[in-house]
Each structure stands twice: as structure tokens, then as C-alpha cells.
Design an enzyme around this catalytic site. Structure first.
Site, PDB file in Angstrom:
ATOM      1  N   CYS A  31      57.004 109.265  -5.575  1.00 41.17           N
ATOM      2  CA  CYS A  31      57.093 109.574  -7.000  1.00 41.17           C
ATOM      3  C   CYS A  31      56.083 110.663  -7.341  1.00 41.17           C
ATOM      4  CB  CYS A  31      56.820 108.314  -7.833  1.00 41.17           C
ATOM      5  SG  CYS A  31      56.597 108.668  -9.585  1.00 41.17           S
ATOM      6  N   CYS A  46      53.277 109.485  -9.699  1.00 42.02           N
ATOM      7  CA  CYS A  46      52.325 108.591  -9.019  1.00 42.02           C
ATOM      8  C   CYS A  46      51.373 109.415  -8.155  1.00 42.02           C
ATOM      9  CB  CYS A  46      53.066 107.561  -8.174  1.00 42.02           C
ATOM     10  SG  CYS A  46      53.830 106.221  -9.133  1.00 42.02           S
ATOM     11  N   HIS A  51      53.818 102.347 -12.127  1.00 43.65           N
ATOM     12  CA  HIS A  51      55.111 103.020 -11.972  1.00 43.65           C
ATOM     13  C   HIS A  51      56.208 102.245 -12.688  1.00 43.65           C
ATOM     14  CE1 HIS A  51      58.199 105.637 -10.347  1.00 43.65           C
ATOM     15  NE2 HIS A  51      58.932 104.538 -10.243  1.00 43.65           N
ATOM     16  N   HIS A  84      59.589 108.622 -13.574  1.00 41.41           N
ATOM     17  CA  HIS A  84      58.374 107.847 -13.888  1.00 41.41           C
ATOM     18  C   HIS A  84      58.220 107.990 -15.395  1.00 41.41           C
ATOM     19  CE1 HIS A  84      54.034 106.580 -12.761  1.00 41.41           C
ATOM     20  NE2 HIS A  84      54.031 106.715 -14.078  1.00 41.41           N
ATOM     21  N   HIS A  94      57.513 108.765 -18.960  1.00 44.39           N
ATOM     22  CA  HIS A  94      56.577 109.731 -19.535  1.00 44.39           C
ATOM     23  C   HIS A  94      56.983 110.075 -20.951  1.00 44.39           C
ATOM     24  CE1 HIS A  94      59.706 111.964 -17.322  1.00 44.39           C
ATOM     25  NE2 HIS A  94      59.605 112.896 -18.259  1.00 44.39           N
TER      26      HIS A  94
END
Ligand code: AMP
Length: 112
Positions: free
Chosen positions: A3, A6, A45, A96, A98
Site C-alpha cells: 500500500c 502505508c 490501513h 487507503h 484518505h
């Protein structure tokens, strides 16, 4: 886990950090769409808003506690927009969770 965000949190990929706490990391978008374009992400995550639940929603509340601090630090006194794309129809490109903070100028009334 493969990811991108991450890896940014871990420091394996460089980013332009604007804010960090125990739950939240925020950094400048690499392709800004407004004079101020910051991404705010949870350190846990979660693929998208679709994965928020009573088990992990503290990360979202911490993000929304951080957003006014970031906006103030960025000088967004005229207002700003918060966007979270969720899934393919919304063109989410990084899986992910956001939140985009966009500001520093007048935006369109159109949302889509
Ligand atoms: P979305 O399309 O809503 O999933 O937003 C993903 C955002 O991540 C886009 O605005 C990209 O410009 C941004 N982005 C992709 N890679 C990076 C990176 N390495 N550093 C900062 N922002 C990035």
C-alpha cells in the site's frame, strides 16, 4: 502489505509532511489541484470509507480533529473543501482511506 500510503506512513516513500499524531498522518498531494492540497490519512490501513466501523472510527474522529488544525496552519481562512473518494465510481486511485483538503482559492459549486 503493498500500500503506497502505508509506505509513506512508514517513511519508506518520501512525503512532504504537514501534520502527524498517534492516529493521523497528513502530507502534500504530489499533484496538487488547488494552491493547498493536503491528504489526511489514518495510520491504520483502511481501504476506504467503506471500511469504517465502530471498531476503527476513532481514526476518523482523530482525522476530523486534525483537519481544522491543518487548515489553520495552511492559512485557509476563506474556507476549504474536504473530499474522500470511495471506490471505482468515485475514481479512488489509492486504496487507503484518505481525505483531500483543498483550498487557497475559489472552487466550483459543482461536486461531480
Ligand atoms: P484519490 O484519487 O482520491 O485516490 O487520491 C489519491 C491522491 O494521491 C491523488 O490526488 C494523487 O495525486 C495522490 N498521490 C499519489 N501518489 C502520491 C505520493 N507519492 N505522494 C503524495 N500524493 C500522492
Amino acid at each position: 502489505m503493498d500500500c503506497l500510503f502505508c509506505k509513506i506512513i512508514a517513511g519508506d516513500i518520501p512525503s512532504s509532511k504537514v501534520y502527524e499524531d498517534e492516529y493521523v498522518y497528513a502530507f502534500r498531494d504530489i499533484a496538487p489541484q488547488m494552491p493547498v492540497h493536503v491528504l489526511v490519512i489514518p495510520k491504520l490501513h483502511l481501504a476506504s470509507a467503506d471500511e469504517v466501523s465502530e471498531v476503527n472510527s476513532v481514526y476518523v474522529s482523530k482525522i476530523f480533529e486534525a483537519i481544522p488544525k491543518i487548515a489553520a496552519a495552511e492559512g485557509l481562512t476563506g474556507g476549504y473543501r474536504i473530499i474522500s473518494n470511495c471506490g471505482d465510481d468515485a475514481c479512488q486511485s489509492v486504496k487507503h482511506l484518505h481525505f483531500h483538503i483543498l483550498g487557497g482559492g475559489q472552487m466550483s459549486e459543482k461536486m461531480a
